[in-house]
Design an enzyme around this catalytic site. Structure first.
Site, PDB file in Angstrom:
ATOM      1  N   LYS A  17       0.820  -1.173   0.067  1.00 54.75           N
ATOM      2  CA  LYS A  17       0.007   0.005   0.074  1.00 54.75           C
ATOM      3  C   LYS A  17       1.205   1.143  -0.194  1.00 54.75           C
ATOM      4  O   LYS A  17       0.432   2.134  -0.890  1.00 54.75           O
ATOM      5  CB  LYS A  17      -0.984   0.109   1.196  1.00 54.75           C
ATOM      6  N   ARG A  95     -10.169   0.404   8.294  1.00 53.30           N
ATOM      7  CA  ARG A  95      -9.590  -0.710   8.674  1.00 53.30           C
ATOM      8  C   ARG A  95     -10.820  -1.231   9.253  1.00 53.30           C
ATOM      9  O   ARG A  95     -10.447  -2.573   9.683  1.00 53.30           O
ATOM     10  CB  ARG A  95      -8.150  -0.530   9.591  1.00 53.30           C
ATOM     11  N   ARG A 134      11.691  -5.405   4.940  1.00 55.54           N
ATOM     12  CA  ARG A 134      11.445  -4.068   4.791  1.00 55.54           C
ATOM     13  C   ARG A 134      12.458  -3.051   5.714  1.00 55.54           C
ATOM     14  O   ARG A 134      12.647  -3.383   6.873  1.00 55.54           O
ATOM     15  CB  ARG A 134       9.985  -3.574   5.231  1.00 55.54           C
ATOM     16  N   ARG A 167      11.130  -1.117  10.963  1.00 51.64           N
ATOM     17  CA  ARG A 167       9.865  -0.627  11.886  1.00 51.64           C
ATOM     18  C   ARG A 167       9.703  -1.477  13.041  1.00 51.64           C
ATOM     19  O   ARG A 167       9.864  -2.551  13.170  1.00 51.64           O
ATOM     20  CB  ARG A 167       8.675  -0.929  10.985  1.00 51.64           C
ATOM     21  N   ARG A 178      -0.930  -8.334  13.292  1.00 47.22           N
ATOM     22  CA  ARG A 178      -1.324  -7.391  12.160  1.00 47.22           C
ATOM     23  C   ARG A 178      -2.390  -8.364  11.187  1.00 47.22           C
ATOM     24  O   ARG A 178      -3.313  -7.930  10.871  1.00 47.22           O
ATOM     25  CB  ARG A 178      -0.612  -6.547  11.560  1.00 47.22           C
TER      26      ARG A 178
END
Ligand code: AP5
Ligand code: MG
Length: 227
Positions: A17, A95, A134, A167, A178
């Site tokens: 996203k 969400r 990431r 992160r 998540r």
């Protein structure tokens, strides 16, 4: 008077996203608004709200709806000061069903509309691989991947030169939570928007450039005749 037209990006954690919104928003004349980015910025402060958000964020849990809405509205109000602002590419909001209904109410009040809702579909093993590699820039928020989208200079942001980090919610426990929350609370929104004829499915498992082109191609005609 007709208001602005927004696009919503829905997809599981790691579906791309943030990556796709950053690349496609300028080409579509939209502003990238990511609630996760707003929280990462807010958590740099040392006050009660920052501590509250961090408590949820680091566990990979959803921040309470009223806090998210307050932070989102503040950002939308700021954008409205900008004469060139024609609509937002919403990344990470809504969400939950409650958030989707709150957004509908906000848009009605402003006479704004939803031009489309994009579903970025990616299989779970690919998501895990992406989240594990990431890297983000703590300064400007740019996103990289050790293997799929590495920075030009080792572990430094291409845009601002800051050292890249992981992160704080990219731990195995927070990732699992998540993804589970996504399945339970966010995936049902796909039917909510499909029923309104707004949903567009995009295969997000392809290389980054291919996904961007598919997204821009799908959205450009819908945004072309905006006021
Ligand atoms: P948020 O920041 O929105 O995180 P998320 O939803 O968990 O999604 P991600 O950012 O992890 O994934 P992404 O789809 O953006 O993938 P990316 O482009 O980075 O939210 C964080 C937290 O904030 C939440 O857990 C919650 O606590 C809170 N929050 C935010 N919004 C909220 C809300 N509305 N309500 C309540 N709480 C909220 O890509 C991932 C990696 O893959 C990158 O390394 C990238 O380089 C790579 N990659 C991307 N696309 C490709 C591709 N096509 N091929 C190969 N690699 C790719
Ligand atoms: Mg993101």
């Amino acid at each position: 008077m007709a208001g602005r037209c927004h696009v919503i990006l829905i997809g599981p954690q790691g579906s791309g996203k943030g990556t796709q919104a950053a690349r496609s928003a300028p080409r579509l004349g939209l502003r990238h608004v990511a609630t996760g980015d707003l929280f990462r910025h807010l958590m740099q402060r040392d006050d009660e709200l920052a501590r509250e958000v961090r408590w949820y964020y680091d566990r990979g849990a959803l921040v309470p709806d009223e806090v998210v809405l307050r932070v989102l509205l503040q950002r939308l109000d700021e954008l409205e000061e900008d004469a060139d602002y024609r609509g937002a590419l919403l990344d990470g909001y809504p969400r939950t069903r409650a958030q989707a209904e709150a957004l509908d109410a906000v848009l009605r009040e402003r006479n704004d509309c939803i031009a489309a809702v994009i579903h970025l579909a990616v299989p779970r093993p690919v998501l895990i691989e992406r989240l594990g590699g990431r890297l983000i820039c703590p300064q400007c928020g740019a996103t990289y991947h050790r293997q799929f989208s590495p920075p030009a200079v080792d572990l430094r942001c291409d845009r601002c030169g800051t050292s890249l980090t992981q992160r704080s919610d990219d731990t195995p426990e927070a990732i699992a939570r998540r993804l589970e929350t996504y399945e339970q609370q966010t995936a049902p929104l796909l039917d909510y928007y499909r029923a309104r004829g707004l949903l567009i499915e995009i295969d997000g498992a392809r290389p980054i450039d291919a996904v961007t082109e598919a997204l821009v191609e799908a959205l450009q005609p819908l945004l072309a005749d905006r006021p």
